[in-house]
Motif scaffolding. Structure first.
Motif, PDB file in Angstrom:
ATOM      1  N   GLN A   1       0.857  -1.201   0.000  1.00  0.00           N
ATOM      2  CA  GLN A   1       0.000   0.000   0.000  1.00  0.00           C
ATOM      3  C   GLN A   1       0.881   1.234   0.000  1.00  0.00           C
ATOM      4  O   GLN A   1       1.920   1.277   0.618  1.00  0.00           O
ATOM      5  N   GLY A   2       0.498   2.236  -0.679  1.00  0.00           N
ATOM      6  CA  GLY A   2       1.300   3.467  -0.723  1.00  0.00           C
ATOM      7  C   GLY A   2       0.377   4.645  -0.856  1.00  0.00           C
ATOM      8  O   GLY A   2      -0.815   4.539  -0.591  1.00  0.00           O
ATOM      9  N   ALA A   6      -7.138   5.340  -3.633  1.00  0.00           N
ATOM     10  CA  ALA A   6      -7.872   5.050  -2.405  1.00  0.00           C
ATOM     11  C   ALA A   6      -9.074   4.192  -2.710  1.00  0.00           C
ATOM     12  O   ALA A   6     -10.053   4.224  -2.023  1.00  0.00           O
ATOM     13  N   ILE A  88     -13.211   6.655  -4.395  1.00  0.00           N
ATOM     14  CA  ILE A  88     -13.363   7.935  -3.737  1.00  0.00           C
ATOM     15  C   ILE A  88     -12.266   8.894  -4.145  1.00  0.00           C
ATOM     16  O   ILE A  88     -12.118   9.957  -3.579  1.00  0.00           O
ATOM     17  N   LEU A  91     -13.002  12.585  -4.922  1.00  0.00           N
ATOM     18  CA  LEU A  91     -13.141  13.602  -3.889  1.00  0.00           C
ATOM     19  C   LEU A  91     -11.795  14.024  -3.322  1.00  0.00           C
ATOM     20  O   LEU A  91     -11.725  14.951  -2.535  1.00  0.00           O
ATOM     21  N   ARG A  92     -10.745  13.302  -3.713  1.00  0.00           N
ATOM     22  CA  ARG A  92      -9.451  13.551  -3.080  1.00  0.00           C
ATOM     23  C   ARG A  92      -8.948  14.980  -3.213  1.00  0.00           C
ATOM     24  O   ARG A  92      -8.443  15.530  -2.246  1.00  0.00           O
ATOM     25  N   PHE A  95      -9.845  17.525  -0.528  1.00  0.00           N
ATOM     26  CA  PHE A  95      -9.431  17.325   0.852  1.00  0.00           C
ATOM     27  C   PHE A  95      -7.943  17.568   1.025  1.00  0.00           C
ATOM     28  O   PHE A  95      -7.373  17.216   2.042  1.00  0.00           O
ATOM     29  N   MET A 131     -16.159  19.545   8.445  1.00  0.00           N
ATOM     30  CA  MET A 131     -15.896  19.503   9.883  1.00  0.00           C
ATOM     31  C   MET A 131     -16.720  20.536  10.626  1.00  0.00           C
ATOM     32  O   MET A 131     -17.177  20.289  11.747  1.00  0.00           O
TER      33      MET A 131
ATOM     34  N   LEU B 117     -13.348   7.379   5.935  1.00  0.00           N
ATOM     35  CA  LEU B 117     -13.280   7.985   4.610  1.00  0.00           C
ATOM     36  C   LEU B 117     -12.449   9.260   4.651  1.00  0.00           C
ATOM     37  O   LEU B 117     -11.640   9.519   3.763  1.00  0.00           O
ATOM     38  N   ASN B 118     -12.628  10.035   5.706  1.00  0.00           N
ATOM     39  CA  ASN B 118     -11.873  11.270   5.835  1.00  0.00           C
ATOM     40  C   ASN B 118     -10.380  10.993   5.898  1.00  0.00           C
ATOM     41  O   ASN B 118      -9.585  11.653   5.233  1.00  0.00           O
ATOM     42  N   LYS B 120      -8.823   8.406   4.773  1.00  0.00           N
ATOM     43  CA  LYS B 120      -8.322   7.914   3.483  1.00  0.00           C
ATOM     44  C   LYS B 120      -8.165   9.057   2.499  1.00  0.00           C
ATOM     45  O   LYS B 120      -7.225   9.125   1.739  1.00  0.00           O
ATOM     46  N   LEU B 121      -9.143  10.003   2.510  1.00  0.00           N
ATOM     47  CA  LEU B 121      -9.065  11.109   1.562  1.00  0.00           C
ATOM     48  C   LEU B 121      -7.901  12.027   1.874  1.00  0.00           C
ATOM     49  O   LEU B 121      -7.387  12.702   0.993  1.00  0.00           O
ATOM     50  N   LEU B 122      -7.496  12.083   3.150  1.00  0.00           N
ATOM     51  CA  LEU B 122      -6.370  12.933   3.498  1.00  0.00           C
ATOM     52  C   LEU B 122      -5.048  12.256   3.208  1.00  0.00           C
ATOM     53  O   LEU B 122      -4.001  12.794   3.533  1.00  0.00           O
ATOM     54  N   GLY B 123      -5.096  11.059   2.637  1.00  0.00           N
ATOM     55  CA  GLY B 123      -3.851  10.410   2.240  1.00  0.00           C
ATOM     56  C   GLY B 123      -3.353   9.388   3.224  1.00  0.00           C
ATOM     57  O   GLY B 123      -2.159   9.173   3.329  1.00  0.00           O
ATOM     58  N   THR B 125      -2.658   5.603   4.886  1.00  0.00           N
ATOM     59  CA  THR B 125      -2.244   4.334   4.293  1.00  0.00           C
ATOM     60  C   THR B 125      -2.961   3.154   4.923  1.00  0.00           C
ATOM     61  O   THR B 125      -2.669   2.027   4.615  1.00  0.00           O
TER      62      THR B 125
END
Lengths: 314, 217
Positions: A1-2, A6, A88, A91-92, A95, A131, B117-118, B120-123, B125
């Motif tokens: 994984q890297g 996602a 997803i 959506l990246r 964020f 948030m 999900l948050n 994961k979206l912020l990168g 691992t």
């Protein structure tokens, strides 16, 4: 994984029991191994039972090939469906923020810009607004619990989440639609981001006034903090719209909705609403259930007369 | 090009080797052999794994056992017991002032999914189910706090009991947040840890709030 995609990659999950894909995969693997073994055996037994074994071998191989093909087609379809819906990654980019940026944007959302002659930049980011909406939900829950709001047909959490998300998504869409009519230069993500950061003022106001129950304090915060964040949003929109009528329509609507929402949140969830609900049930119920609270006498009297007037009209 | 005419292999040198591929150690058979063991062994093995993870949550060190063998049994048990204990907190018998079972259940799972999900979206691992596993297991301190609150409320419900409950819930809330941060924040790029910790903080805050405002009938 890297740091790659996602995609929720269901095929590499650890649970192997009960999943038909894993079973088919193992069957496929074992079929391959058996085939290789049988090829060795069929060569040896060929002399004894030539024709009969040949027929059986042929039908078995045909069946296996059909099953193999079906499994491969199914696997391909499923992985395509997954990469389409469970991706997803779209959506990246929204964020991709640093904490310093979020903090800067939060503070900026309270400062109205002065330059309205050229379009102001709006960051199309969704982390901060999301948030803030969740924080508003948490603050509303806190307010509802301390005021003993009892909601009959729904649940507390459901009401809070529905209100906040409904406001954020619904009003954003509505203003985006108006902006389309009034020829304003704004995209949907930018509108969501702008309105989301505008909720920061609401969060501060409600957090303070749910804990310190003075009505005059609430009005000061409503005008001051709410007004500042509304002014900022209005200024940004004005800088992106051309024409006086259009500016007036767009900004008037947004200002009205934003300020009225804060008013609604304070009065609907801080003071008891069940009086109204009870009045709807029948004429025998008392119109109001008072909750003992530290409120100065002046606003107490104001509230009493307002409540009586409302109960009379209902 | 005269030298290249001689490239053909002469026919009296046999070409030999192994065509069949060695099948290996028959590992699918080893997995299927767990079907033959008594049920008690299977259940005890799963229970031991869940218990080991509980211990990891109560003493959060940077171990990867929680992440490697994730399972969702522990979170399910904790969620159901918390939701059951939060029932019956209504002020009036006519209407429901406390959270319903379904409400607590949905809040915990929906909140955990959003946080995952948050991150994961912020990168991040970490994988989807690993994150759900960690967040679910870190509800354990809050479940303990709920038990303590119920016991304290049996004794009485005055100001003293409220202060005791407040201290206990706040301590357990801090413990939950720190435990889950210890596991989850490592999988993030270092400058974005605060962005991941904040939703976890909100999530456990909401659960703590539900526990603290619980008043039995």
């Amino acid at each position: 994984q890297g740091g790659g995609s996602a995609v929720i990659d269901m095929e590499n999950m650890d649970d192997t029991s009960g999943s038909s894909f894993e079973d088919m995969g193992e069957m496929h693997q074992r079929m391959k191994e058996e085939e290789e073994e049988e090829e060795g055996e069929a060569g040896a037994a060929e002399e004894e039972d030539g024709e009969f074994l040949g027929m059986k071998g042929l039908r078995g191989q045909l069946g296996r090939q059909v099953a193999d093909q079906m499994w491969q087609v199914g696997k391909r379809q499923a992985s395509r469906a997954f990469s389409l819906y469970a991706n997803i990654d779209i959506l990246r980019p929204y964020f991709d923020v640093e904490p310093v940026q979020v903090r800067a944007r939060l503070l900026e959302s309270m400062i109205p810009v002065k330059m309205i002659n050229f379009p102001q930049k709006i960051a199309g980011e969704l982390y901060g607004p999301l948030m803030l909406v969740f924080t508003l939900v948490a603050i509303l829950l806190h307010g509802m619990k301390t005021s003993d709001t009892i909601i009959r047909e729904g649940t507390l959490m459901g009401t809070a989440i529905g209100t906040c998300f409904g406001y954020w998504l619904g009003v954003s869409s509505f203003i985006y639609f108006l902006a389309y009519l009034c020829n304003a230069q704004i995209t949907m993500v930018q509108m969501l981001s702008l309105l989301g950061y505008g909720l920061f003022g609401h969060c501060i106001t409600l957090f303070v006034t749910y804990n310190i129950h003075f009505h005059s304090l609430f009005y000061i915060f409503w005008l001051g903090v709410g007004g500042l964040s509304t002014l900022r949003m209005v200024a940004v929109l004005v800088s992106r719209t051309v024409g006086h009528t259009q500016r007036l329509i767009l900004c008037g609507t947004l200002a009205a909705l934003h300020m009225l929402f804060l008013l609604y949140l304070h009065f609907a969830y801080h003071k008891v609403v069940e009086g109204i609900l009870d009045t709807l049930e029948g004429p025998n119920m008392p119109p109001f259930q008072r909750v003992a609270r530290d409120i100065p006498v002046v606003s107490n009297a104001v509230l009493n007369t307002t409540a009586k007037a409302m109960a009379l009209t209902l | 090009f005269a030298g290249l005419a001689d490239v053909s292999i002469s026919e009296d040198i046999p070409v030999e080797g192994e065509i069949t591929v060695p099948v290996g150690s028959h590992s699918p058979d080893e997995d299927y052999s767990t079907l033959d063991e008594p049920v008690r062994d299977t259940i005890m093995r799963d229970l031991k794994a869940v218990g080991k993870k509980f211990v990891h949550v109560m003493y959060p060190k940077k171990s990867s056992a929680l992440l490697r063998d994730w399972d969702l049994w522990g979170p399910l048990v904790l969620c159901v017991s918390l939701a059951l204990m939060l029932q019956g907190g209504s002020a009036d018998s006519k209407d429901d002032g406390g959270p319903q079972f379904a409400e607590v259940f949905v809040i915990i799972w929906f909140g955990a999914v959003v946080i995952t999900l948050n991150s994961k979206l912020l990168g991040g691992t970490i994988s989807f189910f690993q994150s759900l596993c960690v967040l679910g297991y870190c509800v354990l301190p809050l479940t303990v706090a709920m038990l303590v609150c119920r016991l304290v409320l049996l004794a009485g419900s005055g100001t003293v009991s409220f202060i005791i409950r407040l201290i206990v819930v706040m301590a357990m809330f801090a413990w939950s947040t720190l435990a889950s941060t210890a596991f989850l924040a490592d999988s993030q790029p270092p400058n974005r840890k605060a962005l991941v910790v904040y939703p976890i903080f909100l999530f456990y805050f909401v659960i703590s709030w539900m526990i603290l405002t619980f008043t039995p009938q």
